[in-house]
Design a protein around this motif. Structure first.
Motif, PDB file in Angstrom:
ATOM      1  N   ASN A 112       0.843  -1.195   0.000  1.00 53.13           N
ATOM      2  CA  ASN A 112       0.000   0.000   0.000  1.00 53.13           C
ATOM      3  C   ASN A 112       0.881   1.249   0.000  1.00 53.13           C
ATOM      4  O   ASN A 112       1.719   1.421   0.878  1.00 53.13           O
ATOM      5  CB  ASN A 112      -0.896  -0.026   1.249  1.00 53.13           C
ATOM      6  CG  ASN A 112      -1.963   1.029   1.232  1.00 53.13           C
ATOM      7  OD1 ASN A 112      -1.741   2.145   0.793  1.00 53.13           O
ATOM      8  ND2 ASN A 112      -3.125   0.677   1.741  1.00 53.13           N
ATOM      9  N   THR A 113       0.680   2.123  -0.968  1.00 56.35           N
ATOM     10  CA  THR A 113       1.477   3.349  -1.062  1.00 56.35           C
ATOM     11  C   THR A 113       0.673   4.596  -0.713  1.00 56.35           C
ATOM     12  O   THR A 113       1.139   5.712  -0.925  1.00 56.35           O
ATOM     13  CB  THR A 113       2.074   3.515  -2.471  1.00 56.35           C
ATOM     14  OG1 THR A 113       0.998   3.579  -3.411  1.00 56.35           O
ATOM     15  CG2 THR A 113       3.020   2.387  -2.812  1.00 56.35           C
ATOM     16  N   SER A 114      -0.527   4.419  -0.154  1.00 55.74           N
ATOM     17  CA  SER A 114      -1.371   5.577   0.152  1.00 55.74           C
ATOM     18  C   SER A 114      -1.083   6.178   1.523  1.00 55.74           C
ATOM     19  O   SER A 114      -1.661   7.197   1.872  1.00 55.74           O
ATOM     20  CB  SER A 114      -2.858   5.193   0.058  1.00 55.74           C
ATOM     21  OG  SER A 114      -3.221   4.331   1.125  1.00 55.74           O
ATOM     22  N   HIS A 115      -0.224   5.552   2.309  1.00 54.63           N
ATOM     23  CA  HIS A 115       0.127   6.038   3.642  1.00 54.63           C
ATOM     24  C   HIS A 115      -1.130   6.245   4.488  1.00 54.63           C
ATOM     25  O   HIS A 115      -1.402   7.343   4.954  1.00 54.63           O
ATOM     26  CB  HIS A 115       0.957   7.325   3.544  1.00 54.63           C
ATOM     27  CG  HIS A 115       2.153   7.182   2.665  1.00 54.63           C
ATOM     28  ND1 HIS A 115       2.087   7.363   1.294  1.00 54.63           N
ATOM     29  CD2 HIS A 115       3.421   6.850   2.942  1.00 54.63           C
ATOM     30  CE1 HIS A 115       3.283   7.160   0.777  1.00 54.63           C
ATOM     31  NE2 HIS A 115       4.108   6.843   1.746  1.00 54.63           N
ATOM     32  N   PRO A 116      -1.908   5.175   4.683  1.00 50.58           N
ATOM     33  CA  PRO A 116      -3.199   5.313   5.350  1.00 50.58           C
ATOM     34  C   PRO A 116      -3.074   5.572   6.855  1.00 50.58           C
ATOM     35  O   PRO A 116      -2.073   5.214   7.485  1.00 50.58           O
ATOM     36  CB  PRO A 116      -3.865   3.954   5.102  1.00 50.58           C
ATOM     37  CG  PRO A 116      -2.709   3.007   5.013  1.00 50.58           C
ATOM     38  CD  PRO A 116      -1.615   3.788   4.323  1.00 50.58           C
TER      39      PRO A 116
ATOM     40  N   ASP B  97      -8.404   5.102   8.178  1.00 47.33           N
ATOM     41  CA  ASP B  97      -8.505   4.656   6.784  1.00 47.33           C
ATOM     42  C   ASP B  97      -8.472   3.125   6.711  1.00 47.33           C
ATOM     43  O   ASP B  97      -9.261   2.511   5.996  1.00 47.33           O
ATOM     44  CB  ASP B  97      -7.342   5.201   5.945  1.00 47.33           C
ATOM     45  CG  ASP B  97      -7.330   6.717   5.831  1.00 47.33           C
ATOM     46  OD1 ASP B  97      -8.408   7.341   5.930  1.00 47.33           O
ATOM     47  OD2 ASP B  97      -6.223   7.272   5.644  1.00 47.33           O
TER      48      ASP B  97
ATOM     49  N   ARG C 114       0.012   8.448  10.222  1.00 46.71           N
ATOM     50  CA  ARG C 114      -0.164   7.632   9.026  1.00 46.71           C
ATOM     51  C   ARG C 114       0.878   6.530   9.059  1.00 46.71           C
ATOM     52  O   ARG C 114       1.854   6.616   9.788  1.00 46.71           O
ATOM     53  CB  ARG C 114      -0.047   8.516   7.796  1.00 46.71           C
ATOM     54  CG  ARG C 114      -1.178   9.575   7.813  1.00 46.71           C
ATOM     55  CD  ARG C 114      -1.043  10.559   6.730  1.00 46.71           C
ATOM     56  NE  ARG C 114      -1.506   9.993   5.484  1.00 46.71           N
ATOM     57  CZ  ARG C 114      -2.135  10.675   4.558  1.00 46.71           C
ATOM     58  NH1 ARG C 114      -2.405  11.927   4.725  1.00 46.71           N
ATOM     59  NH2 ARG C 114      -2.491  10.095   3.430  1.00 46.71           N
TER      60      ARG C 114
ATOM     61  N   LYS D 221      -2.519  14.299   0.285  1.00 52.14           N
ATOM     62  CA  LYS D 221      -1.963  13.103  -0.346  1.00 52.14           C
ATOM     63  C   LYS D 221      -0.462  13.061  -0.078  1.00 52.14           C
ATOM     64  O   LYS D 221       0.221  14.085  -0.087  1.00 52.14           O
ATOM     65  CB  LYS D 221      -2.222  13.140  -1.857  1.00 52.14           C
ATOM     66  CG  LYS D 221      -1.677  11.944  -2.599  1.00 52.14           C
ATOM     67  CD  LYS D 221      -1.984  12.012  -4.086  1.00 52.14           C
ATOM     68  CE  LYS D 221      -1.385  10.815  -4.786  1.00 52.14           C
ATOM     69  NZ  LYS D 221      -1.675  10.846  -6.221  1.00 52.14           N
TER      70      LYS D 221
END
Length: 140
Positions: A30-34, A38, A79, A97
């Motif tokens: 996962n690269t969205s840094h949730p 989230d 995050r 983002k």
């Protein structure tokens, strides 16, 4: 991330429950840094027995063992980044983002400070506006 945990062996006291595996699978690549919120929103849809406490405790264990990095780059929430390799981040000040900046950026610490510390690593944060936020700002 799952492979790294397998290579390290079982984490002491960390049972591989369906809930924890679901969290780890969501983070894997996962690269969205949730944030924890989230992650909870996504994994709770797949697993009715999921609690926010399970997400939070699992993340704390993964951070403690080095499987995940906790990022404090967002003042509103922590995050998480499953990419523990050396890299930096660029944060959009509009939509929040976060994107990875790969590689090492050489820095020199001033001698008067460097002599008093053992430098273990660094992390650079870049701030800006992504293209959609920049376009939105121009319209206003």
């Amino acid at each position: 991330m799952l492979n790294r945990l397998r290579e390290k062996g079982a984490i002491k006291g960390f049972k591989r429950t369906p809930q924890r595996l679901s969290i780890m699978e969501h983070l894997d690549g996962n690269t969205s840094h949730p944030s924890a919120d989230d992650i909870y929103r996504v994994v709770a849809k797949k697993n009715a027995a999921m609690s926010f406490a399970t997400v939070y405790n699992t993340l704390n264990t993964l951070v403690r063992t080095g499987a995940v990095r906790e990022l404090t780059i967002d003042p509103d929430r922590k995050r998480y980044d499953p990419d523990t390799s050396a890299h930096h981040h660029l944060i959009c000040l509009g939509c929040k983002k976060v994107v990875d900046i790969p590689g090492d950026i050489p820095l020199e610490v001033p001698r008067e400070v460097a002599g008093e510390y053992t430098i273990l690593g660094n992390h650079i944060e870049f701030y800006g506006l992504c293209a959609p936020c920049k376009k939105l700002k121009r319209k206003k």
